[in-house]
Design an enzyme around this catalytic site. Sequence first.
Site, PDB file in Angstrom:
ATOM      1  N   GLU A   1       0.838  -1.217   0.000  1.00 18.18           N
ATOM      2  CA  GLU A   1       0.000   0.000   0.000  1.00 18.18           C
ATOM      3  C   GLU A   1       0.859   1.248   0.000  1.00 18.18           C
ATOM      4  O   GLU A   1       1.973   1.237   0.536  1.00 18.18           O
ATOM      5  CB  GLU A   1      -0.871   0.017   1.272  1.00 18.18           C
ATOM      6  CG  GLU A   1      -1.829  -1.136   1.337  1.00 18.18           C
ATOM      7  CD  GLU A   1      -2.647  -1.132   2.636  1.00 18.18           C
ATOM      8  OE1 GLU A   1      -2.374  -0.301   3.518  1.00 18.18           O
ATOM      9  OE2 GLU A   1      -3.536  -1.978   2.743  1.00 18.18           O
TER      10      GLU A   1
ATOM     11  N   LYS B   1       2.456   4.426   1.321  1.00 18.64           N
ATOM     12  CA  LYS B   1       2.694   4.956   2.667  1.00 18.64           C
ATOM     13  C   LYS B   1       2.602   6.465   2.574  1.00 18.64           C
ATOM     14  O   LYS B   1       3.522   7.128   2.095  1.00 18.64           O
ATOM     15  CB  LYS B   1       4.064   4.546   3.204  1.00 18.64           C
ATOM     16  CG  LYS B   1       4.289   5.012   4.641  1.00 18.64           C
ATOM     17  CD  LYS B   1       5.608   4.540   5.187  1.00 18.64           C
ATOM     18  CE  LYS B   1       5.735   4.704   6.686  1.00 18.64           C
ATOM     19  NZ  LYS B   1       5.426   6.023   7.197  1.00 18.64           N
TER      20      LYS B   1
ATOM     21  N   ARG C   1      -2.002   9.541  16.715  1.00 15.43           N
ATOM     22  CA  ARG C   1      -1.101   8.407  16.948  1.00 15.43           C
ATOM     23  C   ARG C   1      -0.697   8.339  18.416  1.00 15.43           C
ATOM     24  O   ARG C   1      -0.408   7.307  18.950  1.00 15.43           O
ATOM     25  CB  ARG C   1       0.124   8.640  16.072  1.00 15.43           C
ATOM     26  CG  ARG C   1       1.101   7.530  16.022  1.00 15.43           C
ATOM     27  CD  ARG C   1       2.267   8.001  15.173  1.00 15.43           C
ATOM     28  NE  ARG C   1       3.198   6.941  14.876  1.00 15.43           N
ATOM     29  CZ  ARG C   1       4.018   6.408  15.759  1.00 15.43           C
ATOM     30  NH1 ARG C   1       4.005   6.829  17.002  1.00 15.43           N
ATOM     31  NH2 ARG C   1       4.843   5.452  15.400  1.00 15.43           N
TER      32      ARG C   1
ATOM     33  N   GLU D   1      -4.876   7.668   7.128  1.00 18.60           N
ATOM     34  CA  GLU D   1      -3.892   8.748   7.164  1.00 18.60           C
ATOM     35  C   GLU D   1      -4.551   9.990   6.564  1.00 18.60           C
ATOM     36  O   GLU D   1      -5.072   9.923   5.443  1.00 18.60           O
ATOM     37  CB  GLU D   1      -2.676   8.298   6.340  1.00 18.60           C
ATOM     38  CG  GLU D   1      -1.475   9.162   6.463  1.00 18.60           C
ATOM     39  CD  GLU D   1      -0.554   8.784   7.630  1.00 18.60           C
ATOM     40  OE1 GLU D   1      -0.899   7.936   8.464  1.00 18.60           O
ATOM     41  OE2 GLU D   1       0.521   9.394   7.696  1.00 18.60           O
TER      42      GLU D   1
ATOM     43  N   PHE E   1      -7.095   2.773   5.828  1.00 23.30           N
ATOM     44  CA  PHE E   1      -6.367   1.537   5.566  1.00 23.30           C
ATOM     45  C   PHE E   1      -6.723   0.385   6.496  1.00 23.30           C
ATOM     46  O   PHE E   1      -6.241  -0.731   6.307  1.00 23.30           O
ATOM     47  CB  PHE E   1      -4.855   1.766   5.532  1.00 23.30           C
ATOM     48  CG  PHE E   1      -4.264   2.420   6.759  1.00 23.30           C
ATOM     49  CD1 PHE E   1      -4.146   1.731   7.954  1.00 23.30           C
ATOM     50  CD2 PHE E   1      -3.802   3.725   6.698  1.00 23.30           C
ATOM     51  CE1 PHE E   1      -3.577   2.325   9.063  1.00 23.30           C
ATOM     52  CE2 PHE E   1      -3.234   4.331   7.806  1.00 23.30           C
ATOM     53  CZ  PHE E   1      -3.126   3.632   8.998  1.00 23.30           C
TER      54      PHE E   1
ATOM     55  N   LYS F   1       7.612  -1.335   6.431  1.00 28.21           N
ATOM     56  CA  LYS F   1       7.671  -0.152   5.568  1.00 28.21           C
ATOM     57  C   LYS F   1       8.883  -0.212   4.653  1.00 28.21           C
ATOM     58  O   LYS F   1       9.940  -0.708   5.037  1.00 28.21           O
ATOM     59  CB  LYS F   1       7.601   1.141   6.369  1.00 28.21           C
ATOM     60  CG  LYS F   1       8.517   1.237   7.509  1.00 28.21           C
ATOM     61  CD  LYS F   1       8.274   2.543   8.254  1.00 28.21           C
ATOM     62  CE  LYS F   1       9.094   2.559   9.523  1.00 28.21           C
ATOM     63  NZ  LYS F   1       9.122   3.815  10.200  1.00 28.21           N
TER      64      LYS F   1
HETATM   65  P1  ATP Z   1       7.565   7.133   9.875  1.00 27.46           P
HETATM   66  O1  ATP Z   1       8.433   7.765  10.896  1.00 27.46           O
HETATM   67  O2  ATP Z   1       8.344   6.353   8.862  1.00 27.46           O
HETATM   68  O3  ATP Z   1       6.551   8.037   9.302  1.00 27.46           O
HETATM   69  P2  ATP Z   1       6.216   6.002  12.016  1.00 27.46           P
HETATM   70  O4  ATP Z   1       7.349   5.684  12.914  1.00 27.46           O
HETATM   71  O5  ATP Z   1       5.404   7.185  12.292  1.00 27.46           O
HETATM   72  O6  ATP Z   1       6.744   6.008  10.539  1.00 27.46           O
HETATM   73  P3  ATP Z   1       5.614   3.369  11.483  1.00 27.46           P
HETATM   74  O7  ATP Z   1       5.022   2.346  12.316  1.00 27.46           O
HETATM   75  O8  ATP Z   1       7.042   3.213  11.279  1.00 27.46           O
HETATM   76  O9  ATP Z   1       5.262   4.781  12.045  1.00 27.46           O
HETATM   77  O10 ATP Z   1       4.899   3.389  10.081  1.00 27.46           O
HETATM   78  C1  ATP Z   1       3.539   3.306  10.047  1.00 27.46           C
HETATM   79  C2  ATP Z   1       2.965   4.674   9.878  1.00 27.46           C
HETATM   80  O11 ATP Z   1       2.819   4.968   8.513  1.00 27.46           O
HETATM   81  C3  ATP Z   1       1.562   4.719  10.442  1.00 27.46           C
HETATM   82  O12 ATP Z   1       1.601   5.154  11.778  1.00 27.46           O
HETATM   83  C4  ATP Z   1       0.827   5.679   9.548  1.00 27.46           C
HETATM   84  O13 ATP Z   1       0.860   6.970  10.116  1.00 27.46           O
HETATM   85  C5  ATP Z   1       1.632   5.721   8.271  1.00 27.46           C
HETATM   86  N1  ATP Z   1       0.939   5.135   7.107  1.00 27.46           N
HETATM   87  C6  ATP Z   1       0.825   5.718   5.918  1.00 27.46           C
HETATM   88  N2  ATP Z   1       0.200   4.921   5.043  1.00 27.46           N
HETATM   89  C7  ATP Z   1      -0.104   3.782   5.683  1.00 27.46           C
HETATM   90  C8  ATP Z   1      -0.745   2.567   5.310  1.00 27.46           C
HETATM   91  N3  ATP Z   1      -1.172   2.357   4.082  1.00 27.46           N
HETATM   92  N4  ATP Z   1      -0.883   1.609   6.248  1.00 27.46           N
HETATM   93  C9  ATP Z   1      -0.419   1.805   7.508  1.00 27.46           C
HETATM   94  N5  ATP Z   1       0.202   2.924   7.917  1.00 27.46           N
HETATM   95  C10 ATP Z   1       0.374   3.906   7.017  1.00 27.46           C
END
Ligand code: ATP
Length: 585
Positions: free
Chosen positions: A250, A252, A272, A302, A342, A424
Amino acid sequence: MKYSVLADAYERMEHTSKRLELTEILSDLFKITPLGLLARVVYLTQGKLYPDFYGIEIGIADKFAMKAILETSLLSSKEIQEEYRRSGDLGTAAFRALNMKAQYPLISKELTVDGVYETLDTMARSSGVGAGAFKLRRMTSLLSYAEPNEAKYLIRTITGKLRLGIADYTLLDALSAAYLGDTAFRKRLEVAYNLSSDLGLVARVVAEHGLKGLRKFRAKVGTPIRPMLAERLASATEALDKIGERVAAEYKLDGERLQIHIQPGGLRIFSRRLENVTNHFPDVVRVCRHGLRSKKAIVEGEAVAIDRETGKLLPFQELMHRRRKYGVTEAVEQYPTCVFLFDMLYLEGRNLMALPYLQRRKTLQAEVRENQQRLKLVDQIVSDSPGEIEDFLDRAISAGSEGLVIKDLRGSYRAGAREFLWIKLKKEYRDELSDTLDLVVVGAIHGKGRRAGWYGSFLLAVYDHEKDTFESITKVGTGFSDDQLSSLYESLEGIRIARKHPRVRSRMQVDVWFEPKVVLEVVGSEITLSPIHTSNLNSIRKGMGFAIRFPKFVGKQRHDKRPEDATTTFQISELYLSQLKRIKS
Ligand code: ATP
């Protein structure tokens, strides 16, 4: 229960930096706390009155608290200020000032935990005309009954600076030890916490009903669930190997994660960090009310800012305009959002979290009426071909996304967990060091020349989930604009502390130490071994930790992350290993 019991326990906690001792002191405290008071003691120990998502905070300004101290003490304003300046802590100033009380109440009485809690609660809830004077009266009254040591912790609590250095995990360990006889049951408590986001509630249930009670925790519409998180890998091939099956890939998106709770009484949106941000997203409330068929559901998505004219996706920073008290209406108009859903966690009395992702996504699809401008499902393909996924990654990047999230179609929704069910994948992972890191500011060095008056560089740390500590990993001084340096200086001012925080590990000296609170996003060229930093100390070579080479601030302060959500030592070691693999291949 007397408030002095709490103050004494706090005093002991303050004098240890060992997690085991902290857990023991806390667990002893819980054992002597009456059941009816337990939740309140848990919140107070976290420096709060309620879980974060209630949105009720004490937050009295230092200046105001100082007035209350002045009214109760024989010391002059100048003397109190001097105490404050010397110790950098208003609580210590209150301790000294209350040794010289100006007035004693006619009938002296001891402060109780309940009495203190009730007073703080009425103070937190009062607003409008006359609220200031009311709060001052209540504060002065509390202080007039307080012993100096109690005053120290009261003032720190009131001004939001209790700073006992206790993280959620330590509290869970202590509860486990107090009521289940061993810290080994922490994971069981954690599950309940992930579903309820309320440590006070978890405490009460485990104290009253033990493990049996914990099993009864369920997702509830209106109460935020701690979000599931993603691990990271460098390529589609690695992700496919890890999952070993066809996966969902998907986009991101680079926006703000929202957990949207739809219920007949009104819709609620949580960030979050589990704050109630409903008021910041009136447009999302509107669009979700019409866009979801169900009247009772929990969905996640998101929110991404879009250009008003072209509908193009804008970077994450544009959403920050919404994070303000006033002028939200203007911000909503100027910076509209589109929500890309999502996941679906709950639907009409059914908890979907245990279902495989494939099924949750299908349910979500059936429930949503897409609106091309404002509400969509996130773009997805299902594939087992690395080539196809890499092409999709390219498409995602050109459409303004950060990369992809690869999801295990069989995976349940694991609240609060960062596992390989979600992975990711970003474009940068293929190049140099890879992804950006979210690091916690723990110290700083004064700036010179053009930067005089601000900080010139910052000592940053990663989070060690096992030890519940922040381990230094790099010093960063590049990538900051003057504006960013000046606003960082201001936001760090309130969390300056006299010495290294008990949860921070660092061999490096700095000019100023901070409470570990502010999270910055940083890139670097690679991870190297270092004798200076404590991140992953001794894990690869004796006496060596990890450091980041050529670190650079990318311009984002991660307001949406708590320090415990920062990059972990585990992730750093994974990154180091994948870097080695890349070099070898
Ligand atoms: P980053 O710092 O890379 O933005 P993060 O540390 O905030 O990531 P992660 O768990 O690493 O959080 O990555 C998941 C995050 O990505 C989710 O918290 C959400 O905000 C974002 N996101 C964007 N698109 C999607 C998706 N399709 N599915 C899930 N999460 C998504």
